[in-house]
Design an enzyme around this catalytic site. Sequence first.
Site, PDB file in Angstrom:
ATOM      1  N   LYS A 188       8.945  -5.463  -1.812  1.00  0.00           N
ATOM      2  CA  LYS A 188       9.545  -4.902  -0.414  1.00  0.00           C
ATOM      3  C   LYS A 188      10.123  -5.896   0.483  1.00  0.00           C
ATOM      4  O   LYS A 188      11.214  -6.547   0.118  1.00  0.00           O
ATOM      5  CB  LYS A 188       8.370  -3.933   0.063  1.00  0.00           C
ATOM      6  CG  LYS A 188       7.598  -3.075  -0.772  1.00  0.00           C
ATOM      7  CD  LYS A 188       8.417  -2.200  -1.642  1.00  0.00           C
ATOM      8  CE  LYS A 188       7.282  -1.321  -2.540  1.00  0.00           C
ATOM      9  NZ  LYS A 188       7.824  -0.416  -3.413  1.00  0.00           N
ATOM     10  N   ARG A 238       2.000 -18.213 -17.882  1.00  0.00           N
ATOM     11  CA  ARG A 238       0.927 -17.189 -17.684  1.00  0.00           C
ATOM     12  C   ARG A 238      -0.101 -17.728 -16.669  1.00  0.00           C
ATOM     13  O   ARG A 238      -0.648 -16.816 -16.279  1.00  0.00           O
ATOM     14  CB  ARG A 238       0.535 -16.627 -19.157  1.00  0.00           C
ATOM     15  CG  ARG A 238      -0.290 -15.428 -18.796  1.00  0.00           C
ATOM     16  CD  ARG A 238      -0.747 -14.668 -20.115  1.00  0.00           C
ATOM     17  NE  ARG A 238      -1.072 -15.404 -21.041  1.00  0.00           N
ATOM     18  CZ  ARG A 238      -2.023 -16.070 -21.353  1.00  0.00           C
ATOM     19  NH1 ARG A 238      -3.402 -16.181 -20.673  1.00  0.00           N
ATOM     20  NH2 ARG A 238      -2.515 -16.962 -22.642  1.00  0.00           N
ATOM     21  N   ASP A 295      -3.706  -4.096   2.309  1.00  0.00           N
ATOM     22  CA  ASP A 295      -2.397  -3.883   1.888  1.00  0.00           C
ATOM     23  C   ASP A 295      -1.710  -3.978   2.947  1.00  0.00           C
ATOM     24  O   ASP A 295      -1.491  -3.230   3.858  1.00  0.00           O
ATOM     25  CB  ASP A 295      -2.086  -2.626   1.089  1.00  0.00           C
ATOM     26  CG  ASP A 295      -0.868  -2.738   0.331  1.00  0.00           C
ATOM     27  OD1 ASP A 295       0.180  -3.244   1.163  1.00  0.00           O
ATOM     28  OD2 ASP A 295      -0.549  -2.044  -0.778  1.00  0.00           O
ATOM     29  N   TYR A 313      -1.062   4.221  -0.368  1.00  0.00           N
ATOM     30  CA  TYR A 313       0.170   4.508  -1.309  1.00  0.00           C
ATOM     31  C   TYR A 313      -0.411   4.997  -2.562  1.00  0.00           C
ATOM     32  O   TYR A 313      -1.544   4.960  -3.095  1.00  0.00           O
ATOM     33  CB  TYR A 313       0.743   2.884  -1.725  1.00  0.00           C
ATOM     34  CG  TYR A 313       1.663   2.925  -2.893  1.00  0.00           C
ATOM     35  CD1 TYR A 313       2.862   3.521  -2.876  1.00  0.00           C
ATOM     36  CD2 TYR A 313       1.371   2.319  -4.055  1.00  0.00           C
ATOM     37  CE1 TYR A 313       3.514   3.695  -4.072  1.00  0.00           C
ATOM     38  CE2 TYR A 313       1.966   2.083  -5.371  1.00  0.00           C
ATOM     39  CZ  TYR A 313       3.306   3.032  -5.109  1.00  0.00           C
ATOM     40  OH  TYR A 313       3.991   2.794  -6.230  1.00  0.00           O
TER      41      TYR A 313
HETATM   42  N1  PLP Z   1       1.490  -1.237  -1.888  1.00  0.00           N
HETATM   43  C1  PLP Z   1       2.391  -0.241  -1.208  1.00  0.00           C
HETATM   44  C2  PLP Z   1       2.043  -0.019   0.349  1.00  0.00           C
HETATM   45  C3  PLP Z   1       3.730   0.189  -1.856  1.00  0.00           C
HETATM   46  O1  PLP Z   1       4.265   1.057  -1.054  1.00  0.00           O
HETATM   47  C4  PLP Z   1       3.699   0.003  -3.307  1.00  0.00           C
HETATM   48  C5  PLP Z   1       4.883   0.556  -3.759  1.00  0.00           C
HETATM   49  O2  PLP Z   1       5.611   1.459  -3.247  1.00  0.00           O
HETATM   50  C6  PLP Z   1       2.724  -0.635  -3.848  1.00  0.00           C
HETATM   51  C7  PLP Z   1       1.765  -1.389  -3.007  1.00  0.00           C
HETATM   52  C8  PLP Z   1       3.211  -1.143  -5.156  1.00  0.00           C
HETATM   53  O3  PLP Z   1       4.012  -2.237  -5.352  1.00  0.00           O
HETATM   54  P1  PLP Z   1       4.966  -2.339  -6.772  1.00  0.00           P
HETATM   55  O4  PLP Z   1       5.991  -1.278  -6.731  1.00  0.00           O
HETATM   56  O5  PLP Z   1       5.596  -3.629  -6.402  1.00  0.00           O
HETATM   57  O6  PLP Z   1       3.938  -2.617  -7.732  1.00  0.00           O
END
Ligand code: PLP
Length: 382
Positions: free
Chosen positions: A200, A49, A175, A103
Amino acid sequence: MAKYSMETRAVHSGESRGKIGGAVILPIFQTSTYLYNGESSYEDLRYIRLNNTPNHDAVCRKLASLEEAETALVTASGMAAISDALLSFLEKGDHLLAQNCIYGGTRDLIVRDLPRYGIEVDFLEDLSRESLEKGLRSNTKVLLAESITNPLMQVENLVEAAKFSREKGLVSMIDNTFASPCNFRPVSIGFDLVLHSCTKYINGHSDLVAGAVIGKDEHIRKINHRNIHYGATLDPHACFLLHRGMKTLPLRMGQHNGNAASLAEFLAEHPGVERVYYPGLPGSGGHEETKRLFSGFGGMLSIELKDAAEKTTQFLNRLELPVEAPSLGGVESLITRPSLTSHAGLTAAERKQAGIGDYLVRISTGIESAKDLVADFKQALD
Ligand code: PLP
């Protein structure tokens, strides 16, 4: 390692020098705890952890190297990275400025959860100096953006957003999931923290969920402290898989970039398509900014069909190659309607306000051949 190219760093950076037991590939350290070795602080103890097993260390070093940043922290998901980062720099009475179209999960978190902790949020009209000045308050602490927005693929004035944050003493977070470090490294234009859903492109095989926060050592230490308390830690086995996936990231991104470009060019000319959202098309919003800052336009695009309400379901059913599923960035092409998946948590009014139509279709191009993908989209549209 800094002198080497992205392809070389993806393979070699972060690897332990002394090959353990002669193993060429770092083994999985599937042990929750480690011998006490006289450590004097809690964070120096060795325990899964606390994010400090050999598998965590290796994957974090590679992530930092690819993003050309000091340090990285790997987390249990992309959302864990985003929530850990935000909650490390925002507290009761603080204000967050966020880009408008982002997102759906992130938007949900900041609209529905952060206010419960007394954190105020405003969305920016765009990232122009004027909008940033308009949105700034005396209690604004953090600015949050996406390098390519989900799902409208906008690339906004990122240089201005980073510069403004610096001038006003805000922590700037971005992001970078859609671009990936192969196409864009936000630290190079002054962003403080880079967030990723490693689920991703970075892992790239649609077989795990993981996240990362990357930036200056002092910032990452602070976020790690939160992560240790919230417990959103990545398991060593998932670290191992992520580390393996990363080695082919530059190769995969080259193919994703090429496939999206071919598909976007084809779709932009097809009479059945009303609109294509892709930063690589000349004339599309953010094209010039992307050309200036990025080394590739990414593998993601969105489209709207003509007579979308009648045609979209039929079109999706006729496609043979892309799998209809949420998520993105895997080797297989994926296709989805954000209004039903990634942005289903928003109300219809919130989606409308963000410009996300009910029949918008988002495409994550995989690494299949561009010729086959274009032919498949052609037969489905025709
Ligand atoms: N950021 C973006 C641009 C995303 O498209 C996503 C999920 O689709 C996330 C963050 C969240 O990621 P996770 O599903 O790995 O928690």
